[in-house]
Write an enzyme that holds these catalytic residues in place. Structure first.
Site, PDB file in Angstrom:
ATOM      1  N   SER A  39       0.870  -1.162   0.000  1.00 31.46           N
ATOM      2  CA  SER A  39       0.000   0.000   0.000  1.00 31.46           C
ATOM      3  C   SER A  39       0.911   1.216   0.000  1.00 31.46           C
ATOM      4  O   SER A  39       1.871   1.291   0.779  1.00 31.46           O
ATOM      5  CB  SER A  39      -0.918  -0.020   1.221  1.00 31.46           C
ATOM      6  OG  SER A  39      -2.001   0.852   0.990  1.00 31.46           O
ATOM      7  N   GLU A  40       0.644   2.173  -0.881  1.00 37.43           N
ATOM      8  CA  GLU A  40       1.638   3.210  -1.165  1.00 37.43           C
ATOM      9  C   GLU A  40       1.894   4.171  -0.009  1.00 37.43           C
ATOM     10  O   GLU A  40       2.857   4.924  -0.040  1.00 37.43           O
ATOM     11  CB  GLU A  40       1.284   3.974  -2.449  1.00 37.43           C
ATOM     12  CG  GLU A  40      -0.017   4.747  -2.438  1.00 37.43           C
ATOM     13  CD  GLU A  40      -1.191   3.944  -2.967  1.00 37.43           C
ATOM     14  OE1 GLU A  40      -1.165   2.695  -2.883  1.00 37.43           O
ATOM     15  OE2 GLU A  40      -2.145   4.569  -3.462  1.00 37.43           O
ATOM     16  N   ASN A  41       1.055   4.146   1.013  1.00 39.18           N
ATOM     17  CA  ASN A  41       1.343   4.987   2.176  1.00 39.18           C
ATOM     18  C   ASN A  41       2.485   4.430   3.023  1.00 39.18           C
ATOM     19  O   ASN A  41       2.880   5.050   4.004  1.00 39.18           O
ATOM     20  CB  ASN A  41       0.086   5.194   3.031  1.00 39.18           C
ATOM     21  CG  ASN A  41      -0.538   3.898   3.487  1.00 39.18           C
ATOM     22  OD1 ASN A  41      -0.708   2.974   2.703  1.00 39.18           O
ATOM     23  ND2 ASN A  41      -0.857   3.817   4.754  1.00 39.18           N
ATOM     24  N   GLY A  42       3.039   3.274   2.625  1.00 36.94           N
ATOM     25  CA  GLY A  42       4.267   2.835   3.265  1.00 36.94           C
ATOM     26  C   GLY A  42       4.245   1.496   3.964  1.00 36.94           C
ATOM     27  O   GLY A  42       4.821   1.352   5.043  1.00 36.94           O
ATOM     28  N   SER A  81       8.450   4.008  -0.899  1.00 37.37           N
ATOM     29  CA  SER A  81       7.257   3.317  -1.346  1.00 37.37           C
ATOM     30  C   SER A  81       7.033   3.514  -2.846  1.00 37.37           C
ATOM     31  O   SER A  81       6.752   2.569  -3.580  1.00 37.37           O
ATOM     32  CB  SER A  81       6.061   3.832  -0.552  1.00 37.37           C
ATOM     33  OG  SER A  81       4.921   3.072  -0.840  1.00 37.37           O
TER      34      SER A  81
END
Lengths: 202, 232
Positions: A39-42, A81
């Site tokens: 998930s791109e938030n990390g 990320s």
């Protein structure tokens, strides 16, 4: 729809899931496939949902929903990320969309004068992943088919989509038309609402 | 040696002025610097240029400042879920620049790392390519430039008096990048610990990037969308 996407995932692959319909995929992936959800938030290694006892305000996905992580998961900053994505380290990316076209272009971030959500990470996500899948309902609420010759809304990415999965079938953008790969049970090509030149039959 | 440790938000934000640019960490409401934002609201600072992924969300975070019309310019990647911003944007009350999130984070990282520009495919062939230098490598790419700010306000779970930081779970997001990029970085922490308490190998952001640090309090740590496992 969800099962069609899961069929395209090889065991052990890394997968980014966009906000909206694609998040449905997470719940249905068989654990034995060993998929690493990014998930791109990390976070890499999203598992599922927390319990009321384990929930944490600092553990969310890109849709700002609470999540849990599996053993072997990792956390990192946003630059790393997106480096994972841009650098080609994430195998598959599944995004939602408002329109997708035969050239493999996607529109999913604004309707001029009406609605602006912003592109978030979508413009980055469509470049880099080895397989970019767009998952959307075949028709809009107003009954317009979302698979078109050329998108009319502002683009998220040009010529970036490899597969399109709708509630009616699976399609591959070929430049001037969509190749039909699969149809949902009981669906015929005449129900797809696409003009003759836009469809290459099974 | 002058100390980086300040008593509270009021002491740490002593030189905030109208018209400054402020980077604010957090993804949605996860990891936002609640105390510093509330202090900016209390100070009534106007004409801010806010640089943050969401500029608040669900009426909280930087949306506290939007409600008071303290932000005149915003640089962000996503507006969905932030009705205060969407409303002011459509009414042309605020100048919003939307940046793809990966480009946003890399531009901030570049500013902190001394990189003067970089090429990325994100946004090529779209509206955001307009006016940007492009160059084709294996694929068409856009030249993107560093993004800096007068201040960064960020939050970490733990920090020590030198400014070494440790972040919890996904609360890290943009915060260490912003700390590297801004001229003055002000950190609030849930736990201000002794030097050495964060083991060197566990430091997520070295203290050299931090100018001020204080122990925060009264955190809301709002969960925006709580979803739980089906109890079967």
């Amino acid at each position: 729809m969800v099962d069609q996407v899961i069929d395209m995932l090889s065991d052990g692959s890394s997968l980014n899931l966009g906000i909206g319909i694609p998040t449905l995929v997470a719940q249905r992936i068989p654990p034995e496939k060993g998929i690493w959800i990014h998930s791109e938030n990390g976070v890499l290694g999203v598992a599922g949902r927390p319990t009321p006892q384990s929930v944490s305000a600092t553990l969310i996905n890109a849709g700002k929903e609470t999540i849990s992580v599996k053993k072997g998961a990792s956390f990192f900053d946003s630059a790393m990320s997106f480096g994972m994505i841009r650098g080609g380290h994430i195998d598959v990316c599944v995004l939602g969309g408002m329109q997708v076209d035969a050239e493999g272009s996607l529109a999913n971030w604004m309707i001029p004068g009406k609605k602006v959500t912003g592109m978030g990470g979508a413009m980055d996500l469509v470049h880099g992943a080895k397989l970019v899948i767009v998952m959307l309902t075949h028709f809009s609420k107003r009954g317009e088919v979302k698979l078109m010759h050329r998108c009319t809304l502002p683009l998220t990415g040009k010529g970036v989509v490899h597969k399109v999965v709708t509630d009616l079938g699976v399609f591959t953008p070929k430049g001037e038309s969509f190749q039909v790969e699969k149809l949902a049970p009981g669906v015929t090509e005449s129900q797809l609402g696409m003009p003759d030149g836009l469809l290459v039959s099974l | 040696m002058t100390s980086k440790v300040f008593k509270d938000a009021k002491a740490a934000l002593f030189d905030m002025r109208d018209g400054v640019s402020v980077m604010s960490g957090g993804f949605g409401l996860c990891g936002i610097p609640e105390n510093s934002i509330l202090e900016i609201r209390r100070l009534g600072i106007k004409n801010l240029h806010a640089i943050s992924n969401n500029i608040g969300n669900s009426g909280r975070g930087l949306a506290w400042l939007l409600k008071e019309k303290q932000i005149s310019q915003a640089t962000c990647s996503y507006v969905g879920g932030n009705p205060d911003l969407e409303e002011q944007m459509l009414a042309n009350e605020i100048e919003v620049t939307l940046v793809p999130q990966g480009t946003f984070s890399e531009r901030i990282r570049a500013a902190g790392m001394g990189i003067r520009g970089f090429y990325t495919p994100a946004g090529s062939g779209t509206e955001i390519a307009e006016g940007k230098e492009s160059r084709t490598f294996d694929v068409p790419c856009l030249l993107e430039l560093p993004l800096t700010a007068d201040f960064a306000i960020i939050k970490a779970q733990k920090g020590d008096p030198y400014g070494n930081l440790w972040f919890k779970e996904t609360a890290r997001n943009f915060s260490p990048l912003m700390a590297m990029a801004a001229k003055v970085t002000i950190v609030e922490v849930e736990e201000l610990v002794e030097l050495g308490e964060i083991l060197p190998e566990n430091v997520h952001l070295p203290g050299v990037f931090v100018q001020r640090i204080y122990q925060g309090n009264d955190y809301e740590n709002t969960i925006e969308i709580p979803i739980f496992e089906d109890e079967k």
